[in-house]
Design a protein around this motif. Structure first.
Motif, PDB file in Angstrom:
ATOM      1  N   HIS A 137      18.070  69.337  45.059  1.00  0.00           N
ATOM      2  CA  HIS A 137      19.452  69.676  44.693  1.00  0.00           C
ATOM      3  C   HIS A 137      19.860  68.814  43.493  1.00  0.00           C
ATOM      4  O   HIS A 137      19.554  67.617  43.457  1.00  0.00           O
ATOM      5  CB  HIS A 137      20.369  69.409  45.890  1.00  0.00           C
ATOM      6  CG  HIS A 137      21.736  69.951  45.716  1.00  0.00           C
ATOM      7  ND1 HIS A 137      22.666  69.369  44.881  1.00  0.00           N
ATOM      8  CD2 HIS A 137      22.337  71.035  46.257  1.00  0.00           C
ATOM      9  CE1 HIS A 137      23.787  70.069  44.922  1.00  0.00           C
ATOM     10  NE2 HIS A 137      23.606  71.081  45.758  1.00  0.00           N
ATOM     11  N   THR A 141      30.192  64.445  53.479  1.00  0.00           N
ATOM     12  CA  THR A 141      30.435  65.562  52.556  1.00  0.00           C
ATOM     13  C   THR A 141      29.308  65.646  51.540  1.00  0.00           C
ATOM     14  O   THR A 141      28.809  66.741  51.248  1.00  0.00           O
ATOM     15  CB  THR A 141      31.796  65.395  51.850  1.00  0.00           C
ATOM     16  OG1 THR A 141      32.823  65.355  52.839  1.00  0.00           O
ATOM     17  CG2 THR A 141      32.057  66.519  50.864  1.00  0.00           C
ATOM     18  N   ARG A 199      26.325  67.178  53.254  1.00  0.00           N
ATOM     19  CA  ARG A 199      26.477  68.628  53.463  1.00  0.00           C
ATOM     20  C   ARG A 199      26.266  69.413  52.170  1.00  0.00           C
ATOM     21  O   ARG A 199      25.690  70.495  52.181  1.00  0.00           O
ATOM     22  CB  ARG A 199      27.850  68.927  54.041  1.00  0.00           C
ATOM     23  CG  ARG A 199      27.997  68.509  55.472  1.00  0.00           C
ATOM     24  CD  ARG A 199      29.376  68.852  56.015  1.00  0.00           C
ATOM     25  NE  ARG A 199      29.517  68.314  57.348  1.00  0.00           N
ATOM     26  CZ  ARG A 199      30.467  67.467  57.710  1.00  0.00           C
ATOM     27  NH1 ARG A 199      31.396  67.075  56.853  1.00  0.00           N
ATOM     28  NH2 ARG A 199      30.526  67.015  58.943  1.00  0.00           N
ATOM     29  N   ILE A 200      26.742  68.867  51.076  1.00  0.00           N
ATOM     30  CA  ILE A 200      26.572  69.550  49.785  1.00  0.00           C
ATOM     31  C   ILE A 200      25.086  69.584  49.422  1.00  0.00           C
ATOM     32  O   ILE A 200      24.556  70.625  49.033  1.00  0.00           O
ATOM     33  CB  ILE A 200      27.403  68.858  48.689  1.00  0.00           C
ATOM     34  CG1 ILE A 200      28.893  69.037  48.963  1.00  0.00           C
ATOM     35  CG2 ILE A 200      27.029  69.394  47.307  1.00  0.00           C
ATOM     36  CD1 ILE A 200      29.802  68.154  48.114  1.00  0.00           C
ATOM     37  N   ARG A 211      27.526  73.493  52.278  1.00  0.00           N
ATOM     38  CA  ARG A 211      28.815  73.855  51.696  1.00  0.00           C
ATOM     39  C   ARG A 211      28.894  73.346  50.264  1.00  0.00           C
ATOM     40  O   ARG A 211      28.371  72.285  49.951  1.00  0.00           O
ATOM     41  CB  ARG A 211      29.972  73.299  52.500  1.00  0.00           C
ATOM     42  CG  ARG A 211      30.022  71.770  52.507  1.00  0.00           C
ATOM     43  CD  ARG A 211      31.311  71.230  53.002  1.00  0.00           C
ATOM     44  NE  ARG A 211      31.927  70.505  51.898  1.00  0.00           N
ATOM     45  CZ  ARG A 211      33.152  70.057  51.892  1.00  0.00           C
ATOM     46  NH1 ARG A 211      33.920  70.271  52.910  1.00  0.00           N
ATOM     47  NH2 ARG A 211      33.630  69.402  50.874  1.00  0.00           N
ATOM     48  N   PRO A 212      29.559  74.102  49.398  1.00  0.00           N
ATOM     49  CA  PRO A 212      29.806  73.593  48.046  1.00  0.00           C
ATOM     50  C   PRO A 212      31.035  72.690  48.063  1.00  0.00           C
ATOM     51  O   PRO A 212      31.844  72.756  48.992  1.00  0.00           O
ATOM     52  CB  PRO A 212      30.066  74.859  47.232  1.00  0.00           C
ATOM     53  CG  PRO A 212      30.647  75.814  48.226  1.00  0.00           C
ATOM     54  CD  PRO A 212      29.987  75.486  49.544  1.00  0.00           C
ATOM     55  N   PRO A 213      31.192  71.851  47.071  1.00  0.00           N
ATOM     56  CA  PRO A 213      32.412  71.029  47.012  1.00  0.00           C
ATOM     57  C   PRO A 213      33.621  71.915  46.717  1.00  0.00           C
ATOM     58  O   PRO A 213      33.488  72.957  46.077  1.00  0.00           O
ATOM     59  CB  PRO A 213      32.141  70.075  45.848  1.00  0.00           C
ATOM     60  CG  PRO A 213      31.114  70.750  45.011  1.00  0.00           C
ATOM     61  CD  PRO A 213      30.298  71.589  45.945  1.00  0.00           C
ATOM     62  N   MET A 218      34.747  69.073  43.034  1.00  0.00           N
ATOM     63  CA  MET A 218      33.838  69.483  41.968  1.00  0.00           C
ATOM     64  C   MET A 218      34.304  68.932  40.623  1.00  0.00           C
ATOM     65  O   MET A 218      33.504  68.432  39.830  1.00  0.00           O
ATOM     66  CB  MET A 218      33.717  71.009  41.901  1.00  0.00           C
ATOM     67  CG  MET A 218      32.638  71.457  40.932  1.00  0.00           C
ATOM     68  SD  MET A 218      32.438  73.244  40.855  1.00  0.00           S
ATOM     69  CE  MET A 218      32.095  73.644  42.548  1.00  0.00           C
ATOM     70  N   PHE A 255      26.093  73.848  42.131  1.00  0.00           N
ATOM     71  CA  PHE A 255      26.498  73.884  43.530  1.00  0.00           C
ATOM     72  C   PHE A 255      26.482  75.271  44.154  1.00  0.00           C
ATOM     73  O   PHE A 255      26.831  75.429  45.320  1.00  0.00           O
ATOM     74  CB  PHE A 255      27.901  73.277  43.675  1.00  0.00           C
ATOM     75  CG  PHE A 255      27.943  71.863  43.187  1.00  0.00           C
ATOM     76  CD1 PHE A 255      27.415  70.836  43.947  1.00  0.00           C
ATOM     77  CD2 PHE A 255      28.466  71.546  41.938  1.00  0.00           C
ATOM     78  CE1 PHE A 255      27.430  69.532  43.506  1.00  0.00           C
ATOM     79  CE2 PHE A 255      28.498  70.240  41.479  1.00  0.00           C
ATOM     80  CZ  PHE A 255      27.967  69.230  42.265  1.00  0.00           C
TER      81      PHE A 255
END
Length: 77
Positions: free
Chosen positions: A7, A33, A36-37, A42-44, A49, A65
């Motif tokens: 990522h 968070t 998770r990203i 999940r995206p921010p 972002m 993302f």
């Protein structure tokens, strides 16, 4: 951002030698968070972002993302 590809956020953290906790402090979010990203769960949100873009001075961008849908194969004319 498949299982074989790192990522972009994770690559950024490695480059800067930040753990999830330090990244969370710098980006203004919880370390969970960040996890998770990176896992793709999940995206921010928009505000996070924007902070990531600002803190990274543009090294992280919105496209980092989101997974783009696979484009259909072109048919022969």
């Amino acid at each position: 951002m498949s299982g074989d590809t790192q990522h972009p956020l994770e690559a950024y953290l490695i480059k800067n030698k930040w753990n999830y906790s330090e990244a969370g402090q710098r980006f203004g979010c919880a370390d969970t968070t960040i996890a998770r990203i990176i896992k793709g769960n999940r995206p921010p949100n928009k505000a996070l972002m924007q902070r990531m873009i600002d803190v990274s001075k543009g090294e992280l961008l919105p496209n980092d993302f989101y997974k783009l849908p696979a484009s259909p194969k072109p048919s022969a004319a």
